[in-house]
Design a protein around this motif. Structure first.
Motif, PDB file in Angstrom:
ATOM      1  N   GLY A  38       0.789  -1.227   0.000  1.00  0.00           N
ATOM      2  CA  GLY A  38       0.000   0.000   0.000  1.00  0.00           C
ATOM      3  C   GLY A  38       0.821   1.276   0.000  1.00  0.00           C
ATOM      4  N   THR A  39       2.130   1.166   0.070  1.00  0.00           N
ATOM      5  CA  THR A  39       2.941   2.381   0.052  1.00  0.00           C
ATOM      6  C   THR A  39       2.971   3.011  -1.343  1.00  0.00           C
ATOM      7  N   GLY A  40       2.507   2.254  -2.322  1.00  0.00           N
ATOM      8  CA  GLY A  40       2.407   2.815  -3.676  1.00  0.00           C
ATOM      9  C   GLY A  40       3.492   2.349  -4.635  1.00  0.00           C
ATOM     10  N   LYS A  41       4.078   1.188  -4.345  1.00  0.00           N
ATOM     11  CA  LYS A  41       5.177   0.679  -5.177  1.00  0.00           C
ATOM     12  C   LYS A  41       4.766   0.524  -6.641  1.00  0.00           C
ATOM     13  N   SER A  42       3.620  -0.106  -6.855  1.00  0.00           N
ATOM     14  CA  SER A  42       3.210  -0.360  -8.243  1.00  0.00           C
ATOM     15  C   SER A  42       2.934   0.947  -8.976  1.00  0.00           C
ATOM     16  N   THR A  43       2.272   1.867  -8.294  1.00  0.00           N
ATOM     17  CA  THR A  43       1.985   3.169  -8.890  1.00  0.00           C
ATOM     18  C   THR A  43       3.289   3.896  -9.197  1.00  0.00           C
ATOM     19  N   GLU A  93       9.936  -5.241  -8.099  1.00  0.00           N
ATOM     20  CA  GLU A  93       9.067  -4.838  -6.984  1.00  0.00           C
ATOM     21  C   GLU A  93       8.907  -5.998  -6.014  1.00  0.00           C
ATOM     22  N   ASN A 103       6.802   8.462  -0.494  1.00  0.00           N
ATOM     23  CA  ASN A 103       5.745   8.567  -1.501  1.00  0.00           C
ATOM     24  C   ASN A 103       4.513   9.240  -0.888  1.00  0.00           C
ATOM     25  N   LYS A 104       3.589   9.622  -1.705  1.00  0.00           N
ATOM     26  CA  LYS A 104       2.341  10.268  -1.281  1.00  0.00           C
ATOM     27  C   LYS A 104       2.638  11.595  -0.578  1.00  0.00           C
ATOM     28  N   ASP A 141       1.641  14.268  -1.259  1.00  0.00           N
ATOM     29  CA  ASP A 141       0.430  15.096  -1.225  1.00  0.00           C
ATOM     30  C   ASP A 141      -0.322  14.930   0.101  1.00  0.00           C
ATOM     31  N   ASN A 147       5.222  12.324  -5.475  1.00  0.00           N
ATOM     32  CA  ASN A 147       3.819  11.964  -5.650  1.00  0.00           C
ATOM     33  C   ASN A 147       3.773  11.074  -6.881  1.00  0.00           C
ATOM     34  N   SER A 148       3.476   9.810  -6.659  1.00  0.00           N
ATOM     35  CA  SER A 148       3.551   8.847  -7.765  1.00  0.00           C
ATOM     36  C   SER A 148       2.374   8.962  -8.711  1.00  0.00           C
ATOM     37  N   ILE A 149       1.327   9.645  -8.278  1.00  0.00           N
ATOM     38  CA  ILE A 149       0.174   9.795  -9.169  1.00  0.00           C
ATOM     39  C   ILE A 149       0.410  10.959 -10.123  1.00  0.00           C
TER      40      ILE A 149
END
Ligand SMILES: Nc1nc2c(ncn2[C@@H]2O[C@H](COP(=O)(O)OP(=O)(O)O)[C@@H](O)[C@H]2O)c(=O)[nH]1
Ligand SMILES: [Mg+2]
Length: 330
Positions: free
Chosen positions: A56-61, A145, A192-193, A195, A240-242
């Protein structure tokens, strides 16, 4: 089985051949040996990046966004996902893969998910073989990953040139727990994140952890495996990975680390460590197989030894030595 046709296609950058060969090496270690024998001389060009962090830390994103930028730079990217908690089917990455298809030639991104289901010779061995296939296939950068929990994941990091560890704001105690094992193998911490609120606090906490860690890790008697940390102090970047914010900084840090590895010659040291680790894994597997064969073929003799252990003529250690003699490697 003759794999020469598939291998020829792989070297001609055929995506389906790469996918087929990966499936084969994952499932069949005898075939893997043949295939790696044939392609080994064509490997060694890819730069390997490990990405880890809690689910959930956003690795894939993060990897999707990073890959897009690398493709924009003209790089060919291979992605191996060894995270059983986020299989590629249906995950964020798949969505991105479809989106990517619209923007870039998919030829430049190859995504592969590895099942963590007890490959012969171990997950790390299988991953090494998959890395070599993607390398021979012409990937400039291979991103791996993992959730980074088990020993095999730690072994996988040992194959990576640059290891990125993802954190997210608001996990103060997570830093504490991650510090123990992960600090040694981290080259760049990615908060990450950014934001979300608290990103700067996480960065500050990381700086503190690193300083603490450095102060006692800069020890002359340090384990060779930790050579990384002796000369490279982990960098920190918030992203911000998004939206892709700060990925320019991240890419610069990644280049800086790569330059560091090349200029200091540490990259050569890594290669040696990696070959050693990998060979040990293979050797372990081969020896285990030989021991099992020996046991099967000499059941009577083994039984006889066991009885002697029962009678206290032998003990398990001396019996093990006798088996080693039988293997002919004493
Ligand atoms: N707000 C925010 N959410 C993000 C960011 N990166 C990823 N996410 C979200 O975090 C969730 C988990 O992402 P995922 O890439 O699947 O994490 P993984 O389990 O580490 O691979 C998803 O809902 C993403 O959309 C970011 O930079 N900011
Ligand atoms: Mg994931």
């Amino acid at each position: 089985m003759d794999y020469s046709d598939l291998i020829k296609k792989l070297l001609a950058k055929d995506t389906r051949a790469a996918a087929r060969l990966i499936t084969i090496v994952e499932n069949d270690i005898t075939a893997a040996e043949k295939i790696i024998n044939s392609i080994y001389s064509k490997t060694g060009n890819a730069f390997i990046v490990g990405v880890t962090g809690a689910p959930g830390t956003g690795k894939s994103t993060f990897i999707s966004t990073l890959s897009k930028m690398l493709v924009q730079e003209g790089k060919k990217v291979g992605i191996i996902c060894v995270d059983p908690s986020s299989p590629l089917t249906g995950g964020a990455l798949l969505g991105d893969r479809i989106r990517m298809k619209e923007n870039f030639s998919l030829e430049n991104v190859f995504i592969r998910s590895m099942a963590n289901r007890g490959q012969l010779g171990g997950l790390a061995r299988a991953t090494e073989d998959v890395i070599k296939i993607l390398d021979a296939y012409g990937s400039d950068i291979i991103i791996i990953e993992t959730v980074g929990v088990g020993q095999s994941e730690v072994d996988i990091f040992k194959s990576a040139h640059t290891v990125l560890v993802l954190m997210v704001p608001g996990y103060g105690d997570e830093i504490q727990t991650i510090k123990a094992g992960i600090m040694e193998i981290t080259d760049i911490f990615v908060v990450n994140k950014m934001d979300l609120s608290g990103a700067d606090r996480t960065v500050a906490e990381l700086i503190q952890s690193i300083e603490l860690h450095m102060s006692y890790k800069y020890d002359e008697n340090i384990n060779e495996d930790f050579a990384k940390i002796k000369q490279w102090v982990p960098e920190i970047v918030k992203v911000n990975s998004i939206s892709g914010e700060n990925f320019d900084i991240l890419l610069n840090l990644m280049r800086k680390h790569r330059d560091f590895l090349e200029k200091t010659g540490i990259i050569q040291h890594y290669l040696k460590t990696r070959i050693k680790n990998e060979t040990l894994q293979i050797l372990n597997h081969k020896l285990k197989k030989k021991v099992n064969e020996l046991m099967d073929l000499n059941q009577e003799q083994i039984d006889n030894y066991i009885n002697q252990v029962i009678e206290k003529v032998l003990n398990p250690y001396s019996m093990a030595d006798l088996l080693i003699k039988m293997l002919g490697i004493d």
